[in-house]
Design an enzyme around this catalytic site. Structure first.
Site, PDB file in Angstrom:
ATOM      1  N   GLU A 175       0.770  -1.434  -0.004  1.00 22.89           N
ATOM      2  CA  GLU A 175       0.010  -0.119  -0.123  1.00 22.89           C
ATOM      3  C   GLU A 175       0.777   1.221  -0.234  1.00 22.89           C
ATOM      4  OE1 GLU A 175      -4.185  -1.542   1.953  1.00 22.89           O
ATOM      5  OE2 GLU A 175      -2.837  -0.736   3.277  1.00 22.89           O
ATOM      6  N   GLU A 376      -5.420  -8.258  -1.546  1.00 21.32           N
ATOM      7  CA  GLU A 376      -6.166  -8.022  -0.271  1.00 21.32           C
ATOM      8  C   GLU A 376      -7.649  -7.820  -0.437  1.00 21.32           C
ATOM      9  OE1 GLU A 376      -4.780  -5.672   2.940  1.00 21.32           O
ATOM     10  OE2 GLU A 376      -2.503  -6.163   2.337  1.00 21.32           O
TER      11      GLU A 376
HETATM   12  C1  BGP Z   1      -4.392  -3.120   4.981  1.00 16.86           C
HETATM   13  C2  BGP Z   1      -3.105  -3.526   5.166  1.00 16.86           C
HETATM   14  C3  BGP Z   1      -3.088  -4.686   5.778  1.00 16.86           C
HETATM   15  C4  BGP Z   1      -4.444  -5.201   6.700  1.00 16.86           C
HETATM   16  C5  BGP Z   1      -5.700  -4.765   5.819  1.00 16.86           C
HETATM   17  C6  BGP Z   1      -6.871  -4.701   6.866  1.00 16.86           C
HETATM   18  O1  BGP Z   1      -4.442  -1.507   4.824  1.00 16.86           O
HETATM   19  O2  BGP Z   1      -2.173  -3.767   3.984  1.00 16.86           O
HETATM   20  O3  BGP Z   1      -2.017  -4.742   6.615  1.00 16.86           O
HETATM   21  O4  BGP Z   1      -4.413  -5.100   8.225  1.00 16.86           O
HETATM   22  O5  BGP Z   1      -5.471  -3.443   5.420  1.00 16.86           O
HETATM   23  O6  BGP Z   1      -6.903  -3.711   7.635  1.00 16.86           O
HETATM   24  P1  BGP Z   1      -7.259  -3.598   9.354  1.00 16.86           P
HETATM   25  O7  BGP Z   1      -6.199  -4.565   9.768  1.00 16.86           O
HETATM   26  O8  BGP Z   1      -7.123  -2.080   9.804  1.00 16.86           O
HETATM   27  O9  BGP Z   1      -8.614  -4.346   9.452  1.00 16.86           O
END
Ligand code: BGP
Length: 478
Positions: A175, A376
């Site tokens: 990201e 993701e």
């Molecule tokens: C993205 C990241 C991850 C992950 C995901 C979910 O921004 O790349 O590392 O954690 O989001 O977010 P969260 O963990 O805040 O629910």
């Protein structure tokens, strides 16, 4: 049939959120290791030293460090073709500055990748995923300092040579466009030297964030050019947080405001990483926001030579943009937006928008025309054990089913989609809140917000469902 026969079905995790073993075998502290737990309503803190009275969820996380064989076997049972994970930079270089790598750290990832190979799972490796060595924050103000380019490159060369026969797919920064948002200061750019307190109150310094981002572009481009030259078998990708935005109304002011946000939040970084140059619209944004990027003479050339082979992104939600005051706000991945009256939201307020994924895939592919991968996607939810002791996560299945359906539509639209790795395929620590309660996994881990739990693993209903999806190459979503 929509998905190609070599479609990369799998799942995704990040070292700092699931490995634990934060100081095991010579590992140094990363930014994530100095982040305390938090919640939906009370922000996690970043501290400058480890406070004995506070809880740091990354320290044990779900202990993949000691459970990797069991976990990869479970991924294999679901039929994973690929597993996206990341390397903890401080496992390889304690402070980020050493000349010699930590052999024990390198050996750990040998074991992980060998285990993947044993099960026929192709690793997809994020080189830097929200775990900058903390020492580089304290000493250099993170990526604001150009010397980090050298440290990163040394790290990349070390892991490239070591894993050249084990890893083919690499993503340079998770990201990377987090740096365009204030929340990226702690997670990504590390430009908070000397700060201790809630992560939401770190003073925002856009000049530093964007300068840091420039250094990440240079670091990424140099790593990619080096990989292309020395390891022609490698496939090098970016990773972009896609926060899809719609204009709330057809008021031309909303359309323009939305276009501008889409440009600087969603397109800016990948325009640089795919096309090898800063996009035209960035100049005006920098001018109006008083941002001046310091560039070296060779930077334009470096960016040109280090472009990516495939485009990857995270997709969880969409938001609206409006110039009209009084509209209702909503949360989102690293940044919120305006509520969309047509969508429902998760328990954390992220609006669920499967069709937005089809729209986004088409937007990305029509802009760049290179292979795309969703690395993701998923639903962070509270999972409760039912009376029979199992986790019946039909809400998660619904979410994933609808997103896969829309990916399938996008493939039929003509998008060249390489694969799909839903987030947190095994429960792990939330990046934004530091919670365990925000679960994404197909595999439940007995680990809780207060740090208790025996770390045992259990298959949720979604585990068996996803296994069927993969076995049918995305045809059977029932
Ligand atoms: C993205 C990241 C991850 C992950 C995901 C979910 O921004 O790349 O590392 O954690 O989001 O977010 P969260 O963990 O805040 O629910």
């Amino acid at each position: 049939m929509s998905f190609s026969k070599d479609f990369l079905w799998g799942g995704a995790c990040a070292a700092n959120q699931f490995e634990g073993g934060w100081d095991a075998d010579g590992k140094g502290a990363s930014v994530a290791d100095l982040c305390t737990n938090g919640s939906h309503t009370s922000p996690k803190w970043v501290t400058r030293t480890v406070h004995p009275d506070r809880l740091y969820p990354s320290h044990e996380a779900v202990d993949f460090y000691h459970h990797y064989e069991e976990d990869i076997a479970l991924f294999a049972e679901m039929g994973f073709k690929t597993f996206r994970t990341s390397i903890n930079w401080t496992r390889i270089f304690h402070t980020g500055e050493e000349a010699e790598p930590n052999e024990a750290g390198l050996a750990f990832y040998d074991r992980v990748f060998d285990c993947c190979k044993k099960f026929g799972i192709e690793p997809l490796v994020t080189i830097s995923h929200y775990e900058l060595p903390f020492s580089l924050v304290e000493k250099y103000n993170g990526w604001a300092d150009r010397r980090l380019v050298g440290f990163y490159l040394h790290y990349c060369k070390t892991i490239f040579v070591r894993y050249q026969d084990k890893v083919k797919y690499w993503l340079t920064f998770n990201e990377i466009n987090a740096g365009t948002m204030p929340m990226g200061t702690v997670l990504s750019t590390g430009t908070f030297q000397g700060y201790e307190g809630p992560i939401t109150e770190i003073p925002d310094r856009p000049q530093e964030r964007f300068q840091a981002l420039h250094h990440q572009f240079i670091a990424s481009a140099l790593a990619i050019a080096y990989a292309h030259e020395h390891y022609p078998q490698f496939r090098m990708g970016n990773m972009n947080l896609f926060a899809t935005m719609y204009p709330l109304t057809c008021d031309p002011d909303d359309i323009l405001a939305c276009q501008q946000q889409m440009q600087m939040v969603n397109w800016f970084c990948s325009d640089v990483q795919v096309r090898g140059a800063y996009p035209y619209y960035a100049s005006r944004f920098f001018e109006e926001n008083n941002i001046h990027i310091v560039m070296e003479d060779e930077d334009r050339d470096i960016l040109k030579k280090g472009t990516i082979d495939f485009y990857t992104f995270s997709y969880y939600m969409s938001n609206c943009v409006t110039t009209h005051a009084s509209e209702q706000k909503t949360a989102g991945n690293l940044m919120g937006g305006i509520k969309n009256p047509y969508l429902k939201a998760s328990d954390w307020g992220w609006q669920i928008d499967p069709k937005g994924l089809r729209y986004t895939l088409n937007e990305i592919y029509s802009r760049y025309g290179i292979p795309v991968m969703v690395v993701e996607n998923g639903l962070g939810a509270y999972d409760e054990k039912a009376a029979d002791g199992a986790i019946h996560d039909d809400y998660r299945i619904d979410y994933l089913r609808q997103h896969i359906q829309q990916m399938s539509e996008a493939v039929k639209d003509g998008v060249e989609l390489m694969g799909y790795t839903p987030w947190g395929c095994i429960d792990l620590v939330s990046a934004s809140t530091g919670e365990m309660a925000k679960r994404y996994g197909f595999i439940y881990v007995n680990k809780f917000d207060d740090g208790t739990g025996d770390l045992s693993r259990e298959r949720k209903d979604s585990f068996f469902w996803y296994k069927k999806v993969i076995a049918s190459n995305g045809e059977d979503l029932s």
